[in-house]
Scaffold this active site. Structure first.
Site, PDB file in Angstrom:
ATOM      1  N   HIS A  75      -4.505 -21.748  10.769  1.00 25.20           N
ATOM      2  CA  HIS A  75      -5.897 -22.162  10.532  1.00 25.20           C
ATOM      3  C   HIS A  75      -6.693 -21.055   9.825  1.00 25.20           C
ATOM      4  CE1 HIS A  75      -9.935 -23.670  10.911  1.00 25.20           C
ATOM      5  NE2 HIS A  75     -10.252 -22.465  11.341  1.00 25.20           N
TER       6      HIS A  75
ATOM      7  N   CYS B  14      -5.322 -28.105  12.370  1.00 23.46           N
ATOM      8  CA  CYS B  14      -6.469 -29.000  12.599  1.00 23.46           C
ATOM      9  C   CYS B  14      -6.102 -30.475  12.434  1.00 23.46           C
ATOM     10  CB  CYS B  14      -7.623 -28.618  11.679  1.00 23.46           C
ATOM     11  SG  CYS B  14      -8.375 -27.044  12.153  1.00 23.46           S
TER      12      CYS B  14
ATOM     13  N   ASP C 190      -7.616  -7.500   0.956  1.00 16.64           N
ATOM     14  CA  ASP C 190      -6.606  -7.685   2.001  1.00 16.64           C
ATOM     15  C   ASP C 190      -7.236  -7.259   3.307  1.00 16.64           C
ATOM     16  OD1 ASP C 190      -6.298  -4.627   1.532  1.00 16.64           O
ATOM     17  OD2 ASP C 190      -5.146  -5.040   3.341  1.00 16.64           O
TER      18      ASP C 190
ATOM     19  N   ASP D  28       0.859  -1.182   0.000  1.00 16.82           N
ATOM     20  CA  ASP D  28       0.000   0.000   0.000  1.00 16.82           C
ATOM     21  C   ASP D  28       0.898   1.236   0.000  1.00 16.82           C
ATOM     22  OD1 ASP D  28       1.041   0.078   2.520  1.00 16.82           O
ATOM     23  OD2 ASP D  28      -0.865  -0.165   3.567  1.00 16.82           O
TER      24      ASP D  28
ATOM     25  N   CYS E 273     -11.613 -29.137   8.532  1.00 15.59           N
ATOM     26  CA  CYS E 273     -10.486 -28.361   8.002  1.00 15.59           C
ATOM     27  C   CYS E 273      -9.265 -29.266   7.833  1.00 15.59           C
ATOM     28  CB  CYS E 273     -10.164 -27.212   8.954  1.00 15.59           C
ATOM     29  SG  CYS E 273      -8.739 -26.227   8.444  1.00 15.59           S
TER      30      CYS E 273
ATOM     31  N   CYS F 162      -6.074 -28.021   7.489  1.00 18.01           N
ATOM     32  CA  CYS F 162      -4.842 -27.272   7.769  1.00 18.01           C
ATOM     33  C   CYS F 162      -3.958 -28.043   8.748  1.00 18.01           C
ATOM     34  CB  CYS F 162      -5.167 -25.875   8.305  1.00 18.01           C
ATOM     35  SG  CYS F 162      -5.466 -25.792  10.080  1.00 18.01           S
TER      36      CYS F 162
HETATM   37 ZN   LIG Z   1      -7.746 -25.648  10.419  1.00 18.16          ZN
END
Ligand SMILES: [Zn+2]
Length: 376
Positions: free
Chosen positions: A340, A314, A271, A90, A309, A311
């Site tokens: 996450h 998780c 963003d 930015d 999830c 990720c």
């Molecule tokens: Zn997760």
């Protein structure tokens, strides 16, 4: 040179590919924020594993510390952040208006006192382009003025007028530097539409900026407290006002409901600090709404933050463990939560892109809203 090519549309919602010297990314895209040259708590490898493909860094913070000369000596932002994908910076304008104290606008410059050491710093459209030229992002933003949500119409008109003039000065400075970073990569300059909640000012701003034929356009000064309905109303004309074959970026928006509404109106890029900041404040995003991990009911919970999830957090850690790590003030807790939340945002945007290709965006949006905001 940066380009954007459409791949599919569903109403005004668009799926496309943004091409830069640091690779191509699919849009709509969400960009995590690396405020001081780091997405807090994550290595670049962890960040990439979340599915994040383009990131943002703040010119204001890098200008004050360590300063553009040092960033340049360290090989630019890509090198400092160990990130070989696209980066957007930015202009620093928003932070000057929200963080700095004793700011003063005089002619074509803004002077303020650094929040770090109180030293006097001056921003001009030219020196902001020059700073970003040294930082080396793929996309740089023009210096603009964002009036406060409660500004008068006259103040919005003034901010819009100044921002258009500064867009022209930014373009000239960008041209003078060969539209390239000091590291030798192509840099695209995006202009920023202003005008607050006034449609006629927004229209005039867009028309005058589109004449400059820049590689991309941003909508600035929204989601600063005007409310969801007003934001949607302002975005209603974006698809008509901004070029069809160029990327459109809604600055600072990360609330899932706002993202869904903005994509339905033709926005491609977002963003926000929300997923990373909220992660550090123990709040997880899921398809079924938010979960506060600090809550006592998670103390003995053996299930992950979100059982659906995939990720790293998780797959490996329970809610009970993460709650304990927060209580013990362990660095790992915000790291796992950030992994996450950024994975959730990457998956959310990927699902949106698939939905646009399938031509079912309106139905899918309504279903996701009902899941994430039950009772709203
Ligand atoms: Zn997760």
């Amino acid at each position: 040179m940066l380009t954007w090519e459409p791949k599919a549309t569903c109403g005004a919602a668009r799926r496309g590919v943004l091409k830069t010297d640091h690779g191509s990314v699919e849009t709509p895209i969400f960009m995590p924020v690396g405020t001081c040259g780091s997405v807090k708590g994550l290595t670049a490898a962890q960040l990439h594993d979340t599915g994040s493909r383009m990131i943002l860094a703040n010119t204001y913070h890098m200008l004050l510390r360590p300063g553009p000369e040092i960033v340049r000596e360290l090989g630019g932002l890509h090198s400092m952040m160990a990130w070989d994908g696209p980066i957007l910076t930015d202009s620093g304008g928003y932070q000057v208006f929200s963080l700095a104290h004793m700011r003063k606008i005089a002619g074509d410059s803004v002077t303020f006192r650094s929040h770090i050491d109180g030293r006097r710093v001056e921003l001009t459209p030219e020196n902001v382009v020059d700073t970003q030229h040294q930082l080396g992002p793929d996309v740089m933003m023009q210096l603009d003025i964002c009036a406060a949500a409660d500004a008068t119409r006259e103040q919005f008109a003034d901010a819009m007028e100044t921002s258009v003039r500064w867009a022209i000065q930014s373009r000239d400075a960008w041209d003078q530097r060969g539209r390239k970073s000091v590291q030798g990569h192509s840099q695209a300059l995006f202009a920023i539409q202003q005008g607050g909640i006034h449609q006629d000012l927004r229209r005039e701003s867009a028309e005058r900026l589109v004449e400059l034929d820049l590689p991309g356009y941003a909508v600035g000064g929204l989601a600063i407290g005007e409310g969801h309905e007003v934001m949607c109303h302002v975005l209603d004309e974006v698809d008509e006002l901004l070029p069809q074959h160029k990327p459109r970026y809604l600055m600072g928006v990360g609330e899932p409901r706002d993202i869904l509404a903005a994509i339905a109106r033709g926005i491609d890029m977002f963003d926000c600090v929300m997923p990373t900041r909220n992660a550090r404040n123990t709040q997880a995003f899921t398809w079924n709404g938010r979960v506060k991990m600090k809550n006592a009911k998670h103390a003995r919970a053996a299930e992950p933050i979100d059982p659906t999830c995939t990720c790293y957090a998780c797959r490996n850690y329970s809610r009970g463990t993460i709650r304990h790590l927060f209580a013990a003030n362990e660095m790992l807790a915000p790291t796992l939560m950030t992994i996450h939340n950024l994975h959730f945002f990457a998956e959310f945007l990927a699902a949106i892109r698939e939905s646009i290709s399938a031509g079912t965006y309106a139905e899918d949006s309504a279903r996701w809203l009902a899941q994430m905001y039950p009772g709203v």
